[in-house]
Design an enzyme around this catalytic site. Structure first.
Site, PDB file in Angstrom:
ATOM      1  N   LYS A  32       0.832  -1.214   0.000  1.00  0.00           N
ATOM      2  CA  LYS A  32       0.000   0.000   0.000  1.00  0.00           C
ATOM      3  C   LYS A  32       0.864   1.260   0.000  1.00  0.00           C
ATOM      4  O   LYS A  32       0.647   2.167  -0.790  1.00  0.00           O
ATOM      5  CB  LYS A  32      -0.912   0.032   1.245  1.00  0.00           C
ATOM      6  N   THR A  33       1.830   1.280   0.897  1.00  0.00           N
ATOM      7  CA  THR A  33       2.687   2.462   0.982  1.00  0.00           C
ATOM      8  C   THR A  33       3.514   2.586  -0.298  1.00  0.00           C
ATOM      9  O   THR A  33       3.728   3.680  -0.813  1.00  0.00           O
ATOM     10  CB  THR A  33       3.604   2.361   2.220  1.00  0.00           C
ATOM     11  N   ASP A 224      -1.946   7.887   3.933  1.00  0.00           N
ATOM     12  CA  ASP A 224      -1.495   6.529   4.299  1.00  0.00           C
ATOM     13  C   ASP A 224      -2.076   6.190   5.672  1.00  0.00           C
ATOM     14  O   ASP A 224      -2.424   7.092   6.431  1.00  0.00           O
ATOM     15  CB  ASP A 224       0.037   6.485   4.351  1.00  0.00           C
ATOM     16  N   GLU A 225      -2.179   4.923   6.001  1.00  0.00           N
ATOM     17  CA  GLU A 225      -2.706   4.476   7.307  1.00  0.00           C
ATOM     18  C   GLU A 225      -4.072   5.111   7.577  1.00  0.00           C
ATOM     19  O   GLU A 225      -4.348   5.607   8.671  1.00  0.00           O
ATOM     20  CB  GLU A 225      -1.728   4.846   8.437  1.00  0.00           C
ATOM     21  N   GLN A 255      -5.534  -3.317  10.877  1.00  0.00           N
ATOM     22  CA  GLN A 255      -4.437  -2.691  11.618  1.00  0.00           C
ATOM     23  C   GLN A 255      -4.875  -1.413  12.317  1.00  0.00           C
ATOM     24  O   GLN A 255      -4.050  -0.571  12.653  1.00  0.00           O
ATOM     25  CB  GLN A 255      -3.279  -2.377  10.676  1.00  0.00           C
ATOM     26  N   ARG A 607       5.079  -7.377  11.098  1.00  0.00           N
ATOM     27  CA  ARG A 607       6.287  -6.566  10.886  1.00  0.00           C
ATOM     28  C   ARG A 607       7.448  -7.442  10.435  1.00  0.00           C
ATOM     29  O   ARG A 607       8.448  -6.943   9.930  1.00  0.00           O
ATOM     30  CB  ARG A 607       6.714  -5.837  12.181  1.00  0.00           C
TER      31      ARG A 607
HETATM   32  N1  LIG Z   1       5.202  -5.381  -6.502  1.00  0.00           N
HETATM   33  C1  LIG Z   1       6.187  -5.484  -5.613  1.00  0.00           C
HETATM   34  N2  LIG Z   1       7.367  -6.011  -5.946  1.00  0.00           N
HETATM   35  C2  LIG Z   1       8.376  -6.118  -5.051  1.00  0.00           C
HETATM   36  N3  LIG Z   1       8.300  -5.755  -3.766  1.00  0.00           N
HETATM   37  C3  LIG Z   1       7.141  -5.226  -3.355  1.00  0.00           C
HETATM   38  C4  LIG Z   1       6.030  -5.068  -4.246  1.00  0.00           C
HETATM   39  N4  LIG Z   1       5.020  -4.505  -3.533  1.00  0.00           N
HETATM   40  C5  LIG Z   1       5.486  -4.337  -2.279  1.00  0.00           C
HETATM   41  N5  LIG Z   1       6.758  -4.751  -2.165  1.00  0.00           N
HETATM   42  C6  LIG Z   1       7.592  -4.737  -0.934  1.00  0.00           C
HETATM   43  O1  LIG Z   1       6.864  -5.348   0.115  1.00  0.00           O
HETATM   44  C7  LIG Z   1       7.116  -4.699   1.351  1.00  0.00           C
HETATM   45  C8  LIG Z   1       5.816  -4.217   1.971  1.00  0.00           C
HETATM   46  O2  LIG Z   1       5.299  -3.125   1.221  1.00  0.00           O
HETATM   47  P1  LIG Z   1       4.606  -1.865   1.906  1.00  0.00           P
HETATM   48  O3  LIG Z   1       5.386  -1.447   3.087  1.00  0.00           O
HETATM   49  O4  LIG Z   1       4.297  -0.883   0.853  1.00  0.00           O
HETATM   50  O5  LIG Z   1       3.264  -2.589   2.403  1.00  0.00           O
HETATM   51  P2  LIG Z   1       2.046  -1.980   3.171  1.00  0.00           P
HETATM   52  O6  LIG Z   1       0.837  -2.552   2.568  1.00  0.00           O
HETATM   53  O7  LIG Z   1       2.147  -0.505   3.225  1.00  0.00           O
HETATM   54  O8  LIG Z   1       2.255  -2.603   4.625  1.00  0.00           O
HETATM   55  P3  LIG Z   1       1.688  -2.115   6.037  1.00  0.00           P
HETATM   56  O9  LIG Z   1       0.251  -2.514   6.046  1.00  0.00           O
HETATM   57  O10 LIG Z   1       2.476  -2.856   7.041  1.00  0.00           O
HETATM   58  O11 LIG Z   1       1.864  -0.635   6.077  1.00  0.00           O
HETATM   59  C9  LIG Z   1       8.068  -3.568   1.056  1.00  0.00           C
HETATM   60  O12 LIG Z   1       9.372  -3.995   1.305  1.00  0.00           O
HETATM   61  C10 LIG Z   1       7.837  -3.320  -0.411  1.00  0.00           C
HETATM   62  O13 LIG Z   1       8.943  -2.723  -1.041  1.00  0.00           O
HETATM   63 MG   LIG Z   2       2.298   0.861   4.815  1.00  0.00          MG
END
Ligand SMILES: Nc1ncnc2c1ncn2[C@@H]1O[C@H](COP(=O)(O)OP(=O)(O)OP(=O)(O)O)[C@@H](O)[C@H]1O
Ligand SMILES: [Mg+2]
Length: 751
Positions: A32-33, A224-225, A255, A607
């Site tokens: 997402k981020t 975000d969040e 979350q 995490r």
């Molecule tokens: N398409 C992709 N290819 C490679 N790596 C990815 C891809 N999408 C996400 N990632 C990697 O996966 C990990 C998690 O991504 P991110 O932090 O954006 O998730 P999130 O959904 O924001 O998580 P959270 O809910 O914990 O905030 C990061 O290291 C990110 O770089």
């Molecule tokens: Mg995130």
């Protein structure tokens, strides 16, 4: 668009769908981020959007900095110019510019939680209420809750349901405290954290031209969040996006862990109603964690009833099972964590920064810290008593705050007699009373000390006032660093610390030097255009706990689960998996609370990238007593296929010396003496709408007057003492008061 290759199809869709409302609600680690980051890059790079027109709201300043850095890597330096930061920091910036519209000075102070609590304690005392009933913590939480739901003190006082609530809780004066607290903040030219959001809402509600300006400016808004936004934050974003409707929010209902601060999952559901043409994206592939960790996390959150349905899966390796570690005591728990980190580092060639230790409450860090220290493993604590919360740092900051904003009462109380200059509590109290009774700023009282105080006290205050004025001139002429160094020296604060040759004293001295270093860094940074002390102070006031660490050394991270949101580490320890600790004792009253604790457990679990440990102790020191503990119910909720019991034998004996650190001296001039404020419980008067102070040169005994606070009264006698003319006035509701006529604001009512 080379960078789009780093996205999977639904992520890419979310990035390319730039116009109109978009919502991504997806599980942890699903990118997402990452999508937000790429989206900003895409807007600038492919769509030619001016970076100044993009606003992104993150949960911590650190997250914002990291995002900026990633965007820079994707498209270059242009990324710097986007508006990115926490709700508080972005809207504080806007409030500075627009402060006059709300009657605030543009250099308003921002009160941190300590300042707020101290002010509440003062008010509770002034109102002659029982401070065991009206505890500063409880009162502040109540006021904060009201503000986050946009309930002003006026609304609060008039709402029969709130009233009934407070009466049931045996705290009927809550509304009045809220009112006095707000008035006092306003008079001090200060806002607390919640005011930054509350007042932004007021600003946008009452000044449509201002709202319109920012609506035009921010063509794209991103959050975000999103699951942890409160009503106040939600309305701000909604208003800002109302014209262009280009709003993109990302979050995970599983979350949501800030309900206690007013965050509301309902915002996610409302979002769909507010934007009927909403484009919804689902992300289900987890890129962060091993299969085993994802499976465990899914099994945990499945126990919650209230949740949106998601299937999270991953193509990553199966990975190791979760290791469950049982320790005989909290100290042994610390040792086992430290030993494991030591071994894993050596076996797998990992860095310290690949490890995180997560706990439910800050106090749990002590035993972990001791163990890490003994094994010479570098660690850093995120949150807790951080640099900027140390007494010596707050003292120097208070000097700076007071010089920049002379109405700042909390800063005043900290520094007026620190270092000691013979200005006692009674004098301070007299000055506060004088300011209150004459309804004039404290600064005016200080400038006319001889009118309000006996000779010796007046002299001491005058000297202090002259010093503050000279600081004021320096602040105007010099940059933040030069001004701050000079304040640290001239105020006597550095000398005071320097003369304390104990280890703690030395430490404090070094900390102050470190603060000056930080200011120097700020001034030297070309990104900061405004190098004034005021601008530096604002920056600092808005650092969240998570931002306050320096990231230079390779260290194991210790933090609460709450602070760990959005982050990832190769190996994670979730410690203290015991009943009453996690889930917290306070959170077992209702299903909702327990579900929030479970979401917290889900956040902790997700995490970890490669390896997860859960630890519990059979005994633990809490509240100064040795308690027997039971393993947390949450442990049983983890899919048993994902977890194994660690066979590591505990080697060391338990029972290391307990070295509780004592609290530092307090610089706060507590109002310990009995208050000489009005003993009456009469309600403060509301001035007549046409209230205007009259010229009192011809005021004589027998005349009727109106005072803005004490209401109506009759002049008893006029006395002349040196250059001062004093009037004794008998007020209908407040009894007799003696006021200095050159300061008192009185309206003469003709006979
Ligand atoms: N398409 C992709 N290819 C490679 N790596 C990815 C891809 N999408 C996400 N990632 C990697 O996966 C990990 C998690 O991504 P991110 O932090 O954006 O998730 P999130 O959904 O924001 O998580 P959270 O809910 O914990 O905030 C990061 O290291 C990110 O770089
Ligand atoms: Mg995130």
């Amino acid at each position: 668009m080379e960078y789009l290759k780093g996205l999977n199809p639904p992520q890419r869709e979310a990035v390319e769908h730039t116009d109109g409302p978009v919502m991504i609600i997806a599980g942890a680690g699903s990118g997402k981020t990452r999508v937000l980051t790429y989206r900003i890059a895409h807007l600038i790079h492919a769509k030619g959007v001016d970076p100044f027109q993009i606003l992104s709201l993150t949960f911590t300043n650190k997250a914002a900095a990291e995002m900026k850095h990633r965007i820079e890597q994707l498209i270059g330096l242009e990324a710097r110019n986007t508006w990115m930061g926490t709700f508080h920091s972005i809207f504080a910036k806007i409030l500075r510019v627009e402060a006059d519209k709300l009657g605030y000075p543009s250099n308003f102070s921002i009160y941190d939680t300590d300042d707020s609590k101290s002010l509440i304690r003062t008010i509770v005392k002034e109102m002659r209420l029982d401070d065991k009933v009206y505890k500063a913590n409880t009162v502040l939480a109540r006021i904060s809750g009201a503000k986050n739901r946009l309930i002003s003190w006026e609304k609060y006082l008039n709402d029969p349901f709130i009233k009934a609530d407070d009466e049931t809780a045996m705290k009927p004066k809550m509304g009045e405290i809220y009112r006095n607290y707000q008035k006092r903040l306003f008079k001090s030219g200060a806002m607390d954290f919640d005011d930054l959001l509350f007042n932004t809402n007021v600003l946008f509600r009452d000044h449509l031209d201002v709202l319109n300006k920012y609506q035009q400016r921010f063509r794209y808004v991103m959050v975000d969040e999103f699951q942890d936004t409160n009503l106040s934050q939600y309305l701000i974003t909604k208003k800002l996006a109302a014209v262009h409707q280009n709003i993109c929010v990302v979050g995970d209902d599983a979350q949501s862990i800030y309900a206690f601060r007013g965050a509301d999952i309902q915002n996610i559901l409302n979002f769909e109603k507010d934007y009927p043409d909403l484009f919804v994206v689902k992300l289900e592939q987890n890129y962060r964690s091993t299969k085993n960790i994802v499976q465990a996390a899914n099994s945990i959150i499945a126990k919650n009833k209230a949740q949106l349905k998601k299937d999270v899966w991953t193509q990553n390796q199966h990975g190791d099972l979760i290791e469950l570690i049982k320790a005989s005591s909290d100290n042994e728990e610390g040792r086992m964590v430290a030993t494991t980190i030591f071994e894993e580092k050596n076996n797998k060639k990992l860095n310290n920064s690949d490890f995180a230790v997560l706990y439910r409450t800050n106090s749990q860090s002590r035993s972990i810290e001791e163990a890490l220290r003994k094994m010479n493993i570098t660690y850093k604590i995120v949150g807790g008593l951080s640099f900027y919360q140390r007494k010596e740092i707050k003292d120097l900051m208070a000097y700076m705050r007071f010089v920049v904003n002379k109405d700042d009462e909390e800063a005043f109380k900290r520094i007026i007699n620190y270092p000691k200059r013979g200005i006692g509590d009674t004098t301070v109290e007299k000055m506060l009373v004088a300011a209150y009774e004459h309804d004039i700023p404290l600064w005016e009282v200080m400038n006319n000390a001889s009118s309000f105080l006996p000779g010796r006290a007046a002299n001491a205050v005058e000297e202090f006032t002259v010093m503050i004025k000279s600081f004021g001139i320096e602040v105007e002429r010099k940059d933040a660093y030069e001004a701050a160094s000079s304040i640290a020296k001239q105020s006597g604060l550095l000398r005071e610390l320097y003369e304390d040759k104990t280890i703690e004293g030395l430490n404090r001295y070094e900390n102050v030097q470190e603060l000056l270093n930080a200011i120097k860094e700020y001034v030297d940074n070309p990104e900061n255009e405004d190098k004034s002390l005021g601008s530096f102070l604002q920056e600092i006031a808005l650092l969240t706990d998570n931002d306050r660490d320096k990231d230079t050394t390779d260290a194991v991270t210790l933090m609460t689960i709450h602070s760990s949101k959005g982050l990832e580490f190769k190996q994670v320890f979730v410690v203290g998996m015991e009943e009453d600790l996690f889930p917290s004792q306070m959170m077992m009253q209702s299903r909702e609370d327990l579900e929030e604790e479970r979401r917290l457990f889900y956040v902790a679990t997700t995490r970890a990238m490669e390896k997860l440990y859960m630890t519990y102790a059979l005994t633990r020191y809490r509240f100064g007593r040795l308690l027997n503990c039971e393993p947390s119910r949450f442990l049983e909720e983890v899919d048993p296929a994902c977890i194994k019991v660690n066979k590591r034998a505990s080697t060391a004996l338990s029972g290391a010396l307990r070295n509780e650190s004592s609290e530092g001296r307090t610089g706060f001039v507590g109002l310990k003496k009995p208050s000489i404020r009005p003993a009456t419980t009469a309600k403060v008067h509301t001035p007549s709408p046409d209230f205007k102070p009259s010229n009192t040169n011809n005021l004589t005994a027998g005349m009727k007057v109106e005072h803005p606070k004490f209401g109506f009264g009759k002049v008893n006698k006029i006395e002349v003492e040196g250059i001062n003319r004093k009037a004794s006035i008998v007020f209908d509701n407040f009894g007799e008061k003696t006021l200095l006529l050159s300061f008192a604001k009185l309206r003469i009512i003709e006979e």
